[in-house]
Write a protein that holds these residues in place. Structure first.
Motif, PDB file in Angstrom:
ATOM      1  N   LEU A   1       0.843  -1.199   0.000  1.00 53.70           N
ATOM      2  CA  LEU A   1       0.000   0.000   0.000  1.00 53.70           C
ATOM      3  C   LEU A   1       0.870   1.237   0.000  1.00 53.70           C
ATOM      4  O   LEU A   1       1.747   1.378   0.856  1.00 53.70           O
ATOM      5  CB  LEU A   1      -0.917   0.009   1.225  1.00 53.70           C
TER       6      LEU A   1
ATOM      7  N   PHE B   1       0.725   5.600  -0.252  1.00 57.33           N
ATOM      8  CA  PHE B   1      -0.082   6.816  -0.164  1.00 57.33           C
ATOM      9  C   PHE B   1       0.666   7.971  -0.814  1.00 57.33           C
ATOM     10  O   PHE B   1       1.823   8.229  -0.500  1.00 57.33           O
ATOM     11  CB  PHE B   1      -0.386   7.140   1.297  1.00 57.33           C
TER      12      PHE B   1
ATOM     13  N   ALA C   1       2.389   5.927  -3.236  1.00 59.29           N
ATOM     14  CA  ALA C   1       1.626   5.164  -4.233  1.00 59.29           C
ATOM     15  C   ALA C   1       2.372   5.103  -5.557  1.00 59.29           C
ATOM     16  O   ALA C   1       2.320   4.092  -6.261  1.00 59.29           O
ATOM     17  CB  ALA C   1       0.248   5.793  -4.435  1.00 59.29           C
TER      18      ALA C   1
ATOM     19  N   LEU D   1      -3.298   1.565  -4.174  1.00 59.86           N
ATOM     20  CA  LEU D   1      -2.766   2.866  -4.567  1.00 59.86           C
ATOM     21  C   LEU D   1      -3.722   3.938  -4.051  1.00 59.86           C
ATOM     22  O   LEU D   1      -4.827   4.112  -4.565  1.00 59.86           O
ATOM     23  CB  LEU D   1      -2.620   2.944  -6.087  1.00 59.86           C
TER      24      LEU D   1
ATOM     25  N   GLY E   1      -2.702   8.247  -5.630  1.00 59.65           N
ATOM     26  CA  GLY E   1      -1.482   8.215  -6.435  1.00 59.65           C
ATOM     27  C   GLY E   1      -1.698   8.756  -7.831  1.00 59.65           C
ATOM     28  O   GLY E   1      -2.818   9.088  -8.220  1.00 59.65           O
TER      29      GLY E   1
ATOM     30  N   THR F   1      -5.221  -5.126  -7.863  1.00 54.47           N
ATOM     31  CA  THR F   1      -5.036  -3.737  -7.435  1.00 54.47           C
ATOM     32  C   THR F   1      -6.338  -3.078  -7.006  1.00 54.47           C
ATOM     33  O   THR F   1      -7.382  -3.275  -7.631  1.00 54.47           O
ATOM     34  CB  THR F   1      -4.403  -2.921  -8.576  1.00 54.47           C
TER      35      THR F   1
ATOM     36  N   CYS G   1      -6.124   9.255 -10.467  1.00 49.73           N
ATOM     37  CA  CYS G   1      -6.453   7.910  -9.981  1.00 49.73           C
ATOM     38  C   CYS G   1      -7.262   7.142 -11.014  1.00 49.73           C
ATOM     39  O   CYS G   1      -7.101   5.920 -11.164  1.00 49.73           O
ATOM     40  CB  CYS G   1      -7.218   8.011  -8.667  1.00 49.73           C
TER      41      CYS G   1
END
Length: 289
Positions: free
Chosen positions: A108, A110, A114, A133, A136, A219, A235
């Motif tokens: 994981l 951040f 990410a 993610l 990210g 994912t 994202c």
């Protein structure tokens, strides 16, 4: 990767270890137990962060039902050198080797973490079973470049307005509308040092466009609807570029680990326990606050 591990108890149920990566001490925290069939979860914080700073809620709560390993990244470069994704990635892989040798993990990341997690998943598919993610992005765009230019200008002059600017960009409008200056005093803005400067400079030139389509890990992409630092289209791009991805939005600004930590916990816990609960291509319904 030079490694010299020594265990130092941090608190009940949590062990802090330190290893050397390229001669640089890197600290990580290890808690909880791996359930059968569930890989350990490895956490990678974002710019200016740490386990306590970005995962102070998520780390101990995930450790109730999972083994969780969280890294405190260290500055691996000299003052005149640029920080690269590979520098951070090397620390992540070294911690994985030390804490969970031979095991696949749920990784994981951040924010900048990410980006690093996505790069690692693409380059080392045999190491990462599942990928989360959180806020990210694939490639820095003009909006992010403008944010970084102003941030560096304020930082260069030691402007007291840097904290205000960072808070303004990090938190969502609905969250800030319920707060006062007193609520945010003494802890909402990022700590500042040379490593943070280098992370922010790296943020301004991220481009992992060639790597993201290579990701084969199962994912989960988590976006933040009120994110100014990493708007949701970034994202969505990750979601569209990763073959085995599912997507969800949380009603939050970029600082979702502070604004909506319980919602992030729910999403990550559910995904870690059953990554295939939603098939690839799914958009998971968001929960309204």
């Amino acid at each position: 990767m030079e490694q010299d591990s020594s265990a130092i108890p941090l608190a009940s149920g949590v062990v802090t270890r330190q290893i050397k990566v390229g001669g640089i001490p890197v600290t990580y925290h290890d808690a909880g137990r791996t359930e059968a069939g569930h890989p350990p979860i490895v956490l990678v914080h974002g710019s200016s962060g740490s386990t306590q700073g970005h995962f102070g809620f998520l780390f101990p709560m995930l450790a109730v039902r999972h083994r969780v390993i969280s890294i405190d990244l260290a500055n691996p470069v000299k003052p005149d050198e640029a920080l690269e994704i590979e520098h951070i990635e090397e620390q992540v892989l070294a911690v994985m080797d030390d804490a969970a040798p031979g095991q696949k993990v749920t990784l994981l990341g951040f924010s900048l973490g990410a980006v690093v997690a996505a790069s690692a998943a693409a380059r080392y598919p045999d190491r990462i079973a599942n990928l989360v993610l959180l806020a990210g992005w694939v490639k820095t765009d003009l909006k992010q470049t403008l944010f970084n230019r102003v941030w560096h200008a304020l930082r260069k002059t030691n402007s007291p307005q840097l904290d205000d600017y960072t808070i303004y960009a990090a938190f969502g409008s609905p969250f800030l509308s319920s707060k006062t200056f007193a609520d945010l005093a003494g802890g909402a803005a990022m700590p500042l040092d040379d490593f943070v400067d280098k992370q922010m400079e790296l943020n301004s030139r991220v481009d992992i466009s060639d790597l993201v389509p290579q990701i084969r890990a199962t994912t989960l992409v988590i976006a933040c609807t009120h994110d100014t630092m990493v708007p949701v289209h970034h994202c969505r791009a990750l979601f569209g570029m990763i073959e085995d991805a599912r997507y969800v939005e949380v009603v939050s600004g970029h600082a979702v680990v502070f604004e909506r930590p319980a919602e992030v916990l729910r999403l990550v816990d559910n995904f870690a326990r059953d990554p295939l609960a939603y098939p690839a291509g799914s958009i998971i319904p968001e929960i309204k606050p």
